[in-house]
Design a protein around this motif. Structure first.
Motif, mmCIF file in Angstrom:
data_model
loop_
_atom_site.group_PDB
_atom_site.id
_atom_site.type_symbol
_atom_site.label_atom_id
_atom_site.label_comp_id
_atom_site.label_asym_id
_atom_site.label_seq_id
_atom_site.Cartn_x
_atom_site.Cartn_y
_atom_site.Cartn_z
ATOM 1 N N SER A 10 -14.572 21.548 -2.154
ATOM 2 C CA SER A 10 -15.101 20.216 -2.460
ATOM 3 C C SER A 10 -15.476 20.039 -3.922
ATOM 4 O O SER A 10 -15.853 18.937 -4.335
ATOM 5 C CB SER A 10 -16.328 19.946 -1.596
ATOM 6 O OG SER A 10 -17.343 20.908 -1.864
ATOM 7 N N ALA A 11 -15.363 21.095 -4.715
ATOM 8 C CA ALA A 11 -15.682 20.969 -6.143
ATOM 9 C C ALA A 11 -14.632 20.106 -6.837
ATOM 10 O O ALA A 11 -13.475 20.034 -6.419
ATOM 11 C CB ALA A 11 -15.735 22.349 -6.794
ATOM 12 N N SER A 12 -15.037 19.444 -7.912
ATOM 13 C CA SER A 12 -14.118 18.627 -8.709
ATOM 14 C C SER A 12 -13.669 19.400 -9.937
ATOM 15 O O SER A 12 -14.450 20.164 -10.527
ATOM 16 C CB SER A 12 -14.790 17.323 -9.134
ATOM 17 O OG SER A 12 -15.016 16.485 -8.019
ATOM 18 N N ALA A 13 -12.410 19.192 -10.341
ATOM 19 C CA ALA A 13 -11.823 19.970 -11.434
ATOM 20 C C ALA A 13 -12.036 19.346 -12.807
ATOM 21 O O ALA A 13 -11.527 19.883 -13.796
ATOM 22 C CB ALA A 13 -10.324 20.150 -11.192
ATOM 23 N N SER A 27 -9.925 11.733 -5.239
ATOM 24 C CA SER A 27 -10.666 12.667 -4.393
ATOM 25 C C SER A 27 -10.473 12.317 -2.920
ATOM 26 O O SER A 27 -10.144 11.178 -2.564
ATOM 27 C CB SER A 27 -12.151 12.651 -4.744
ATOM 28 O OG SER A 27 -12.731 11.399 -4.394
ATOM 29 N N THR A 28 -10.682 13.301 -2.062
ATOM 30 C CA THR A 28 -10.678 13.109 -0.619
ATOM 31 C C THR A 28 -11.954 13.726 -0.054
ATOM 32 O O THR A 28 -12.765 14.293 -0.791
ATOM 33 C CB THR A 28 -9.448 13.792 0.025
ATOM 34 O OG1 THR A 28 -9.569 15.219 -0.155
ATOM 35 C CG2 THR A 28 -8.159 13.306 -0.609
ATOM 36 N N GLN A 29 -12.110 13.629 1.279
ATOM 37 C CA GLN A 29 -13.304 14.202 1.901
ATOM 38 C C GLN A 29 -13.292 15.728 1.828
ATOM 39 O O GLN A 29 -14.341 16.365 1.801
ATOM 40 C CB GLN A 29 -13.388 13.740 3.353
ATOM 41 C CG GLN A 29 -13.650 12.254 3.505
ATOM 42 C CD GLN A 29 -13.619 11.799 4.949
ATOM 43 O OE1 GLN A 29 -13.073 12.486 5.807
ATOM 44 N NE2 GLN A 29 -14.194 10.625 5.214
ATOM 45 N N GLN A 30 -12.103 16.329 1.793
ATOM 46 C CA GLN A 30 -12.009 17.789 1.753
ATOM 47 C C GLN A 30 -12.056 18.344 0.330
ATOM 48 O O GLN A 30 -12.493 19.468 0.108
ATOM 49 C CB GLN A 30 -10.703 18.255 2.422
ATOM 50 C CG GLN A 30 -10.610 17.968 3.911
ATOM 51 C CD GLN A 30 -10.290 16.507 4.193
ATOM 52 O OE1 GLN A 30 -9.629 15.840 3.384
ATOM 53 N NE2 GLN A 30 -10.769 16.014 5.325
ATOM 54 N N LEU A 56 0.841 -1.192 0.000
ATOM 55 C CA LEU A 56 0.000 0.000 0.000
ATOM 56 C C LEU A 56 0.879 1.245 0.000
ATOM 57 O O LEU A 56 1.831 1.347 0.777
ATOM 58 C CB LEU A 56 -0.906 -0.012 1.227
ATOM 59 C CG LEU A 56 -1.773 1.240 1.473
ATOM 60 C CD1 LEU A 56 -2.889 1.316 0.437
ATOM 61 C CD2 LEU A 56 -2.356 1.205 2.891
ATOM 62 N N VAL A 57 0.548 2.208 -0.855
ATOM 63 C CA VAL A 57 1.245 3.493 -0.873
ATOM 64 C C VAL A 57 0.458 4.529 -0.076
ATOM 65 O O VAL A 57 1.003 5.202 0.793
ATOM 66 C CB VAL A 57 1.459 3.987 -2.318
ATOM 67 C CG1 VAL A 57 2.080 5.382 -2.338
ATOM 68 C CG2 VAL A 57 2.318 3.008 -3.102
ATOM 69 N N LYS A 58 -0.820 4.659 -0.385
ATOM 70 C CA LYS A 58 -1.637 5.638 0.332
ATOM 71 C C LYS A 58 -3.079 5.165 0.417
ATOM 72 O O LYS A 58 -3.640 4.681 -0.570
ATOM 73 C CB LYS A 58 -1.589 7.009 -0.353
ATOM 74 C CG LYS A 58 -2.345 8.098 0.418
ATOM 75 C CD LYS A 58 -2.146 9.464 -0.187
ATOM 76 C CE LYS A 58 -2.932 10.527 0.582
ATOM 77 N NZ LYS A 58 -2.517 10.629 2.009
ATOM 78 N N ASP A 59 -3.629 5.329 1.605
ATOM 79 C CA ASP A 59 -5.019 4.961 1.874
ATOM 80 C C ASP A 59 -5.908 6.165 1.602
ATOM 81 O O ASP A 59 -5.811 7.196 2.270
ATOM 82 C CB ASP A 59 -5.139 4.511 3.334
ATOM 83 C CG ASP A 59 -6.559 4.077 3.684
ATOM 84 O OD1 ASP A 59 -7.378 3.982 2.756
ATOM 85 O OD2 ASP A 59 -6.836 3.847 4.867
ATOM 86 N N PHE A 60 -6.766 6.051 0.568
ATOM 87 C CA PHE A 60 -7.730 7.109 0.271
ATOM 88 C C PHE A 60 -9.073 6.740 0.884
ATOM 89 O O PHE A 60 -9.460 5.563 0.890
ATOM 90 C CB PHE A 60 -7.895 7.281 -1.242
ATOM 91 C CG PHE A 60 -6.782 8.036 -1.902
ATOM 92 C CD1 PHE A 60 -6.858 9.400 -2.094
ATOM 93 C CD2 PHE A 60 -5.633 7.370 -2.329
ATOM 94 C CE1 PHE A 60 -5.831 10.098 -2.692
ATOM 95 C CE2 PHE A 60 -4.600 8.054 -2.936
ATOM 96 C CZ PHE A 60 -4.694 9.431 -3.120
ATOM 97 N N PRO A 61 -9.824 7.718 1.393
ATOM 98 C CA PRO A 61 -11.141 7.411 1.956
ATOM 99 C C PRO A 61 -12.098 6.924 0.885
ATOM 100 O O PRO A 61 -12.035 7.357 -0.267
ATOM 101 C CB PRO A 61 -11.595 8.748 2.547
ATOM 102 C CG PRO A 61 -10.859 9.779 1.746
ATOM 103 C CD PRO A 61 -9.524 9.152 1.434
ATOM 104 N N SER A 62 -12.953 6.022 1.259
ATOM 105 C CA SER A 62 -13.945 5.509 0.321
ATOM 106 C C SER A 62 -14.975 6.592 0.031
ATOM 107 O O SER A 62 -15.513 7.224 0.946
ATOM 108 C CB SER A 62 -14.632 4.274 0.909
ATOM 109 O OG SER A 62 -15.640 3.815 0.036
#
Length: 566
Positions: free
Chosen positions: A459-462, A431-434, A404-410
């Motif tokens: 929280s907007a997506s690019a 994406s993350t929660q923030q 594992l490199v990085k745990d991203f939130p579901s």
């Protein structure tokens, strides 16, 4: 032309021209010039070395005594653009019981009575001289020619070859570069879909080989270059869909090996170059769907591993990830997903091309097509990066080095995606929660894995898309919620991430949609002041953007821009 003139065979060196209707045109004993003009005409040259002039709109003509070979008669085809060689002429020809039929378009052509393809030589042709040469080629559509092969010299875009004459579409697909030529599949309307090649000139654009003679074609797909050879899958009408290879010549184009069990319905797939070999999946009677490799010869094409041993593959009624898939090269190894019948589906494997060197690395990648959980693999240097569910993982090709490199939130069904290698690092969309979905980069460590820039704040997506590397630099499209969808570039740092503008401030555009690269040149489609879908070129080193001029408006096909160099 009147009846008396039609019966006059002419004299040496005469110029004989037909009218707007069906004519009988006969030369004499000299070197005559015979011009059919409109209508479906019958012509004979008589003695001497005669010249028959055929132009667009002349209709279907017949020449009864054409003398082929050196010092023979001449077909003057200078009125036809896009015909630059004997190969071009023969590419749109067929044999019937009376002779050789040359097809120039839906309503134009000529029959050479008593001749075959082998009789006609380059000495029998006078063709239009073309100084057009493209540095890169792509598919585009205009109103007069349908979906055809276009080229650019970096300043303008132009129709390179009307492969399917008139408004019909040859639909070029799967463009790849090998050496100084590009290869692709196209349907010229006579031979069906076959492999074509171009050197960037109209005369150098031709069908590579008529693998399945007739109008059906061989339906070649998955064109892949490995060790200077072109591999693809095709159906010659006798063996079913099999693996083929070409050295770029018709004589050097042949089926590699008759592997397939056509009843299984799974032709060779996942064609992937690793070093000087090609890896692929194929199904035979003894092993079912398994991993194979090839050096382009029958003797050098062999089974690597049958993951689920035996001739019968598991009868899974739902689309689970059990067959070899996700083929990805990293250095001199192949990573893939497969299932050996134990544990979880969609296991991660690595191979060096031998059965002993084919090792299971990880149980269960978490892929579930039914619920939308997909898996992405990408090789960056000698490291494989991939997602396992929402998390980023890497592998050095050993079980203990698959970590594992990085745990991203579901975040529901959303997982990291659009993986692309930039040197020995990987960029991706996550994406993350923030933050919404933004561009991320990783060097394979948790500390070195971070968001590049919060392009759409909060929280907007690019809307990250069209990730493309040009001259070792990354370009992409994104929406910062202020300027709309725009072209961006980055060096992997927040400070080095910015929108792209023309350095000279002379060229403007909006809404870029398709992006691709040839060397240090970035091409993209965008809206200019008059039309959507105009084509632009960015010189990566100078920062200068140029809109490519064209004598006729064109649009890109539905699949977007795919451009390769020649």
């Amino acid at each position: 032309m009147g009846r008396d003139q039609a019966q006059n065979h002419g004299v040496s060196g005469r110029r004989i021209t037909g009218g707007a209707h069906r004519d009988l045109l006969f030369g004499g004993s000299g070197d005559d010039t015979i011009i059919g003009n409109r209508g479906n005409d019958y012509m004979e040259g008589g003695g001497g070395s005669d010249r028959f002039v055929l132009k667009p709109g002349d209709g279907w003509d017949c020449i009864g005594d054409f003398q082929a070979g050196t010092s023979g008669d001449l077909l003057d085809l200078q009125g036809w653009g896009g015909i630059g060689s004997l190969e071009d002429v023969l590419a749109h020809s067929h044999q019937d019981r009376d002779g050789l039929v040359l097809d120039f378009g839906p309503r134009d052509g000529v029959k050479l009575m008593g001749l075959s393809r082998d009789d006609l030589t380059a000495d029998n042709l006078r063709l239009k001289t073309s100084h057009v040469r493209a540095d890169a080629v792509f598919a585009a559509v205009d109103t007069g020619h349908g979906d055809e092969l276009w080229g650019t010299d970096g300043r303008r875009a132009f129709l390179l070859r009307d492969i399917a004459p008139g408004a019909a579409s040859s639909d070029p697909q799967g463009l790849v570069q090998m050496g100084k030529r590009a290869y692709f599949s196209a349907d010229g309307g006579v031979h069906g879909r076959e492999v074509w090649t171009t050197d960037g000139t109209p005369g150098g654009t031709r069908m590579l080989a008529d693998i399945n003679p007739g109008a059906t074609g061989s339906s070649p797909v998955s064109l892949t270059v490995a060790d200077g050879k072109l591999f693809f899958q095709a159906d010659d009408g006798r063996h079913g869909t099999e693996l083929w290879v070409s050295d770029g010549t018709a004589a050097g184009t042949h089926m590699v090996k008759d592997i397939g069990d056509t009843r299984a319905g799974r032709p060779p797939g996942n064609l992937t170059a690793v070093g000087d070999e090609l890896f692929f999946s194929a199904t035979d009677m003894e092993h079912g769907n398994a991993l194979w490799r090839s050096d382009g010869t029958a003797a050098g094409t062999m089974l690597v591993k049958d993951f689920y041993p035996g001739a019968v593959d598991p009868p899974i009624p739902v689309p689970l990830p059990i067959f070899p898939d996700h083929f990805t090269a990293a250095d001199d190894r192949l990573f893939l997903s497969a299932w050996d019948g134990t544990g979880s589906y969609g296991q991660l494997w690595v191979t060096d091309g031998t059965e002993e060197g084919t090792v299971k690395l990880l149980e269960g990648l978490g892929e579930d097509i039914r619920s939308g959980h997909t898996v992405s693999l990408v090789g960056a240097g000698d490291t494989l990066f991939f997602n396992r569910g929402p998390d980023l993982w890497k592998s050095d090709g050993t079980p203990e080095g698959t970590v594992l490199v990085k745990d991203f939130p579901s975040t529901g069904f959303s997982v990291p995606n659009q993986f692309l290698a930039v040197g020995d690092k990987v960029v991706f969309n996550a994406s993350t929660q923030q933050n919404g979905f933004e561009l991320w980069i990783s060097d394979g460590t948790e500390q070195g894995t971070h968001m590049v820039k919060d392009i759409a704040p909060g929280s907007a997506s690019a809307a990250i898309a069209n990730l493309t590397v040009a001259d070792h630099r990354l370009f992409f499209t994104a929406d910062d919620t202020v300027h709309g969808n725009a072209l961006w570039r980055t060096d992997g740092t927040e400070a080095g991430t910015r929108m792209v503008t023309d350095k000279t401030n002379r060229t403007t555009w909006t809404q870029p949609t398709s992006v691709d690269a040839v060397g240090d040149q970035l091409y993209f489609s965008a809206t200019d002041s008059t039309q959507a879908g105009a084509l632009f070129r960015l010189d990566v080193d100078s920062g200068v953007v140029r809109e490519l001029a064209s004598s006729q408006p064109f649009t890109l096909p539905s699949g977007g821009l795919q451009i390769v160099g020649v």
